[in-house]
Design a protein around this motif. Structure first.
Motif, PDB file in Angstrom:
ATOM      1  N   THR A   1     -11.793  14.841  22.268  1.00  0.00           N
ATOM      2  CA  THR A   1     -10.512  14.233  21.892  1.00  0.00           C
ATOM      3  C   THR A   1     -10.441  12.754  22.216  1.00  0.00           C
ATOM      4  O   THR A   1      -9.487  12.086  21.859  1.00  0.00           O
TER       5      THR A   1
ATOM      6  N   PHE B   1       3.721   5.851   2.539  1.00  0.00           N
ATOM      7  CA  PHE B   1       4.059   7.275   2.648  1.00  0.00           C
ATOM      8  C   PHE B   1       3.796   7.782   4.052  1.00  0.00           C
ATOM      9  O   PHE B   1       4.598   8.513   4.638  1.00  0.00           O
ATOM     10  N   ASP B   2       2.679   7.368   4.609  1.00  0.00           N
ATOM     11  CA  ASP B   2       2.322   7.786   5.965  1.00  0.00           C
ATOM     12  C   ASP B   2       3.397   7.359   6.950  1.00  0.00           C
ATOM     13  O   ASP B   2       3.847   8.124   7.790  1.00  0.00           O
TER      14      ASP B   2
ATOM     15  N   LYS C   1      -1.625  11.284  20.311  1.00  0.00           N
ATOM     16  CA  LYS C   1      -0.773  11.995  19.357  1.00  0.00           C
ATOM     17  C   LYS C   1      -0.121  13.141  20.115  1.00  0.00           C
ATOM     18  O   LYS C   1      -0.752  13.836  20.864  1.00  0.00           O
TER      19      LYS C   1
ATOM     20  N   ARG D   1      -3.099  -1.323  11.322  1.00  0.00           N
ATOM     21  CA  ARG D   1      -2.439  -0.015  11.234  1.00  0.00           C
ATOM     22  C   ARG D   1      -2.011   0.456  12.619  1.00  0.00           C
ATOM     23  O   ARG D   1      -0.921   0.981  12.805  1.00  0.00           O
TER      24      ARG D   1
ATOM     25  N   THR E   1       1.860   1.049  14.193  1.00  0.00           N
ATOM     26  CA  THR E   1       2.337   2.220  14.951  1.00  0.00           C
ATOM     27  C   THR E   1       2.964   1.772  16.263  1.00  0.00           C
ATOM     28  O   THR E   1       4.056   2.233  16.629  1.00  0.00           O
TER      29      THR E   1
ATOM     30  N   TYR F   1      -6.265  12.005  21.223  1.00  0.00           N
ATOM     31  CA  TYR F   1      -5.973  10.589  21.247  1.00  0.00           C
ATOM     32  C   TYR F   1      -6.196   9.961  19.882  1.00  0.00           C
ATOM     33  O   TYR F   1      -7.217  10.178  19.252  1.00  0.00           O
ATOM     34  N   GLU F   2      -5.244   9.153  19.475  1.00  0.00           N
ATOM     35  CA  GLU F   2      -5.411   8.453  18.208  1.00  0.00           C
ATOM     36  C   GLU F   2      -6.217   7.187  18.399  1.00  0.00           C
ATOM     37  O   GLU F   2      -6.916   6.730  17.506  1.00  0.00           O
TER      38      GLU F   2
ATOM     39  N   LEU G   1      -8.811  10.972  14.094  1.00  0.00           N
ATOM     40  CA  LEU G   1      -7.466  10.423  14.079  1.00  0.00           C
ATOM     41  C   LEU G   1      -7.446   8.905  13.981  1.00  0.00           C
ATOM     42  O   LEU G   1      -6.385   8.317  13.827  1.00  0.00           O
TER      43      LEU G   1
ATOM     44  N   MET H   1       0.213  10.573  -6.520  1.00  0.00           N
ATOM     45  CA  MET H   1       0.918   9.738  -5.544  1.00  0.00           C
ATOM     46  C   MET H   1       2.408  10.022  -5.500  1.00  0.00           C
ATOM     47  O   MET H   1       3.063   9.770  -4.520  1.00  0.00           O
TER      48      MET H   1
ATOM     49  N   ARG I   1       4.188  16.053   3.368  1.00  0.00           N
ATOM     50  CA  ARG I   1       3.466  16.386   4.594  1.00  0.00           C
ATOM     51  C   ARG I   1       3.072  17.847   4.663  1.00  0.00           C
ATOM     52  O   ARG I   1       2.169  18.201   5.401  1.00  0.00           O
TER      53      ARG I   1
ATOM     54  N   ASP J   1       0.832  -1.193   0.000  1.00  0.00           N
ATOM     55  CA  ASP J   1       0.000   0.000   0.000  1.00  0.00           C
ATOM     56  C   ASP J   1       0.872   1.251   0.000  1.00  0.00           C
ATOM     57  O   ASP J   1       1.661   1.468   0.908  1.00  0.00           O
ATOM     58  N   GLU J   2       0.673   2.099  -1.036  1.00  0.00           N
ATOM     59  CA  GLU J   2       1.537   3.277  -1.158  1.00  0.00           C
ATOM     60  C   GLU J   2       1.214   4.328  -0.121  1.00  0.00           C
ATOM     61  O   GLU J   2       2.090   4.993   0.411  1.00  0.00           O
ATOM     62  N   GLU J   3      -0.078   4.490   0.115  1.00  0.00           N
ATOM     63  CA  GLU J   3      -0.477   5.565   1.030  1.00  0.00           C
ATOM     64  C   GLU J   3       0.032   5.287   2.435  1.00  0.00           C
ATOM     65  O   GLU J   3       0.563   6.172   3.108  1.00  0.00           O
TER      66      GLU J   3
ATOM     67  N   THR K   1       6.816   9.208   6.600  1.00  0.00           N
ATOM     68  CA  THR K   1       6.937  10.605   7.010  1.00  0.00           C
ATOM     69  C   THR K   1       6.334  10.866   8.383  1.00  0.00           C
ATOM     70  O   THR K   1       6.043  11.997   8.728  1.00  0.00           O
ATOM     71  N   ASP K   2       6.155   9.845   9.177  1.00  0.00           N
ATOM     72  CA  ASP K   2       5.553  10.097  10.486  1.00  0.00           C
ATOM     73  C   ASP K   2       6.625  10.460  11.511  1.00  0.00           C
ATOM     74  O   ASP K   2       7.754  10.757  11.159  1.00  0.00           O
ATOM     75  N   GLU K   3       6.242  10.441  12.782  1.00  0.00           N
ATOM     76  CA  GLU K   3       7.169  10.921  13.813  1.00  0.00           C
ATOM     77  C   GLU K   3       8.399  10.046  13.962  1.00  0.00           C
ATOM     78  O   GLU K   3       9.414  10.483  14.502  1.00  0.00           O
TER      79      GLU K   3
END
Lengths: 359, 380
Positions: free
Chosen positions: B242, A135-136, A331, A264, A268, A341-342, B284, B35, B40, A130-132, A139-141
């Motif tokens: 939240t 990418f996520d 988060k 997912r 994480t 909150y995630e 989120l 794509m 970001r 999965d590309e998305e 480029t995440d934390e």
């Protein structure tokens, strides 16, 4: 003596009689209980009679729960179980005979159902292509760690005034995690500790919470601005409590194994745990830390392995052992009141199905 | 691409910069982006309809650009620079008479006129969390933020706010109550404004009265309320916090009507459908959920792989076709009302609901009369 002998005889007789009486009672009981409903049918309401006549069974069957005597009811239940077990064994034998008779043409063995087999398909399961999502994750934390720009530096502390057990636990954790520093909490607020950690170059803050002299919670905060995970800790075994353990872990960086983090959210959490350890494990040390996820529980084990030959490995468990269960993923750095909150574990909504897991 | 975008009835903006369109009737979700060129800093902060007939979507990103996406053609038709990232993220985007209104976190509210480069600038104070436009009076705009009380601005007279709210009285400890306006809503057919705060309060202000303090205050939960949306009927409002708790509150008395269950992450975007009793929420936890407001059950749940920031519902015909199930039930109800007694009506509607909505089915099982039947239904 003669008298006593007779007394003994009589007692013997009585016991044997009592045994036979019991059996007789059982037989009588069955007859009686079969008769009882018949009697009851006549005397009690019409509805019951209607039920019995409308049903296909004749004579009318009784249910074990109607017997008031607990001992007799229990004996009946035991006998029922024995019957069932006998039937099951007979069925198994029959199937085995048939299988042997058929040989190659026999149908394949059925796989037993387990909760892991029956797991409800989770739509958030990550597809490797999965590309998305790629990418996520790219480029995440954690991208700084996974792109080899930073090395982990962990600060381990506890809740205020920890007891011996928690103190030993964090000391042992510090030996397992390379570049970990243990500090006494001194009642400081975490929100104030975090900017200081960032300025000192720490990448993780690990706080072990204690309750009733036992560690029961873990807050893992990825430092520049990363997610904060709150886990419930259970099953903590310190080094001295482990049987057949090896010697102390050495300073070599261990390998890390992450098992079964498929969704997912699992990805994480898996990345969060993986970023605790430096990138390049020193294979000379032959140490491995395993985070195994099963049914939303993450089991942590630390082993030393040795290859006896190409196919056989010996392992020795060192180090502490504990299980984690994710309670929430927030988060941003630690901010339980105002943070977003995630993922939050909501028991009544998420635990209603036994076959649904989130990690 | 055009065909895909024309059937989409819900538009979402994500943190990865992808504009997603969801068609509930076809049960499909589409990504509208390149794509290869994802980054970001294209993260979507705000979204708004470009025009009255909802044929254009305006997407505001973190790097200060506002892109226009045409739903008929299915491509991004243009973009313009509306500020730079140093001033913070976009907190509001609106359109009036061919000019664009943008507001950023530092408080700079700008009206960009089409074609010309001159802008009308207003400083609304720092720490802005939200800017919203009054749907009936398009030149009026409300802003609010952290330690920045609610202010209503008229863009024709941008010097001073028309209405500036006053903080509530000191609390029972005689301490100042902190202000943190997170989201704003305009109640139609009146001058009233609803706000939700980061201190889990929902307040209603009435500028037509001389009272600058809230007319009504209600509390919900213990966590900051991040999103608010007014329902089709004017008395209720949906708020999200939240922790992923969504609730409907009645604005007449300030009481909570009920909670919408299912979310596990913070609510970032919330919108009620203009005519149907539906509410779409995103957050989120990377899911779009559509709940029905009548029985608070989940109608649709779509997994969209990135964290979602904003949601836009279109009031198109396709929405009504996707909500077939509820439509049928309503029609059947109407017919029976004519013929049978009210008692029989209510009985029948309960059973119909239990067939169609699995959430309701379990409730029906609990209230079953026969003990054995209860167990069977629960197993299912």
């Amino acid at each position: 003596m003669f008298r006593s002998a007779s007394a003994m005889d009589t007692t013997k007789l009585s016991t044997s009689e009592s045994v036979s009486k019991k059996k007789g009672k059982k037989a009588k009981k069955q007859v009686q209980s079969e008769e009882k409903p018949v009697v009851e049918m006549d005397t009690v309401s019409e509805v019951k009679v209607e039920k019995s006549t409308s049903g296909a069974t004749f004579p009318p069957s009784f249910s074990m729960s109607e017997i008031k005597n607990k001992q007799r009811r229990h004996m009946m239940f035991i006998r029922l179980k024995q019957e069932k077990r006998k039937q099951k064994l007979e069925l198994k034998k029959k199937m085995k005979r048939e299988r042997e008779a058929l040989g190659d043409k026999a149908p394949p063995k059925e796989v037993p159902k387990t909760i892991e087999n029956q797991r409800v398909y989770d739509e958030t399961t990550v597809n490797p292509e999965d590309e998305e999502v790629a990418f996520d994750e790219g480029t995440d934390e954690f991208s700084a760690y996974f792109n080899r720009l930073t090395n982990p530096k962990v600060l381990i502390t506890t809740s205020d005034r920890p007891r011996t057990r928690t103190v030993k636990f964090i000391e042992q954790l510090a030996t397992v995690i390379p570049d970990a520093h243990v500090y006494y909490r001194r009642g400081l607020a975490l929100k104030r500790v975090i900017p200081q950690c960032v300025s000192h170059g720490f990448t993780y803050l690990l706080v072990v919470n204690e309750d009733r002299k036992m560690p029961n919670g873990l807050v893992l905060c990825h430092l520049p601005d990363g997610p904060t995970a709150h886990f419930k800790v259970s099953g903590v075994r310190l080094r001295k409590e482990m049987k057949r353990r090896g010697k102390e872990p050495t300073e070599h960086t261990p390998e890390v194994i992450l098992n079964n983090f498929t969704t997912r959210l699992g990805h994480t959490v898996g990345r969060l745990l993986a970023a605790l350890f430096p990138h390049d494990p020193q294979f000379v040390g032959r140490q491995v830390a395993t985070f195994h996820n099963q049914r939303d529980f993450i089991f942590f084990r630390f082993h030393r392995y040795i290859f006896k030959n190409e196919k056989r490995v010996g392992i020795q468990e060192l180090g502490p052992r504990f299980t984690l269960k994710l309670r929430s993923l927030q988060k941003g750095t630690f901010d339980s009141k105002f943070g977003e909150y995630e993922w939050v574990h909501k028991r009544h909504e998420m635990d209603s199905c036994r076959r649904k897991f989130h990690l | 691409m055009a065909a895909k975008s024309q059937i989409c009835s819900i538009w979402l903006g994500s943190e990865t910069g992808i504009l997603k369109g969801v068609s509930l009737s076809k049960k499909q979700a589409f990504n509208f982006c390149e794509m290869n060129s994802l980054s970001r800093d294209q993260e979507v902060c705000v979204m708004a309809w470009g025009d009255e007939n909802e044929s254009e979507v305006l997407v505001g990103s973190v790097n200060g650009t506002v892109s226009t996406f045409s739903t008929d053609k299915g491509i991004f038709t243009g973009s313009r620079e509306c500020g730079d990232p140093s001033q913070g993220r976009f907190t509001g985007l609106a359109v009036t008479d061919s000019s664009l209104i943008t507001c950023v976190e530092s408080g700079l509210l700008k009206v960009w006129k089409e074609g010309s480069t001159d802008t009308v600038e207003v400083n609304v104070g720092s720490g802005i969390c939200r800017m919203r436009q009054n749907p009936s009076q398009r030149h009026r705009v409300a802003t609010g933020g952290k330690e920045n009380p609610l202010k209503v601005w008229d863009l024709e007279r941008p010097d001073k706010a028309i209405f500036s709210a006053k903080n509530v009285a000191h609390d029972w400890l005689d301490m100042r109550v902190p202000v943190w306006v997170r989201d704003i809503g305009f109640i139609p057919d009146s001058d009233k404004i609803v706000t939700c705060t980061g201190h889990h309060q929902v307040r209603v202000y009435d500028p037509s009265t001389s009272q600058k303090r809230p007319v009504l205050e209600a509390q919900f939960g213990e966590y900051p309320l991040t999103a608010l949306s007014l329902t089709a009927n004017q008395n209720t409002v949906v708020v999200g916090n939240t922790h992923g708790e969504l609730a409907t509150l009645d604005l007449r008395k300030g009481l909570m009507c009920g909670c919408l269950k299912g979310l596990s992450g913070a609510v970032r975007g919330l919108q009620c459908h203009p005519s149907l009793p539906l509410v779409a929420s995103c957050g989120l936890d990377r899911f779009l959920r559509v709940h029905s407001l009548e029985d608070r059950s989940l109608q649709h749940k779509v997994y969209l792989k990135s964290r979602l920031n904003c949601v836009l519902l279109s009031s198109r015909e396709q929405e009504s076709s996707s909500v077939d199930v509820t439509g049928d039930v309503e029609e059947v109800k109407a017919e029976e009302d004519k013929d049978e007694d009210e008692v029989w009506d209510t009985m029948e509607t309960v059973t119909e609901k239990s067939k169609k909505r699995p959430a309701e089915k379990e409730k029906a099982a609990v209230t079953g009369v026969d003990g054995k039947k209860k167990k069977k239904l629960a197993k299912k």
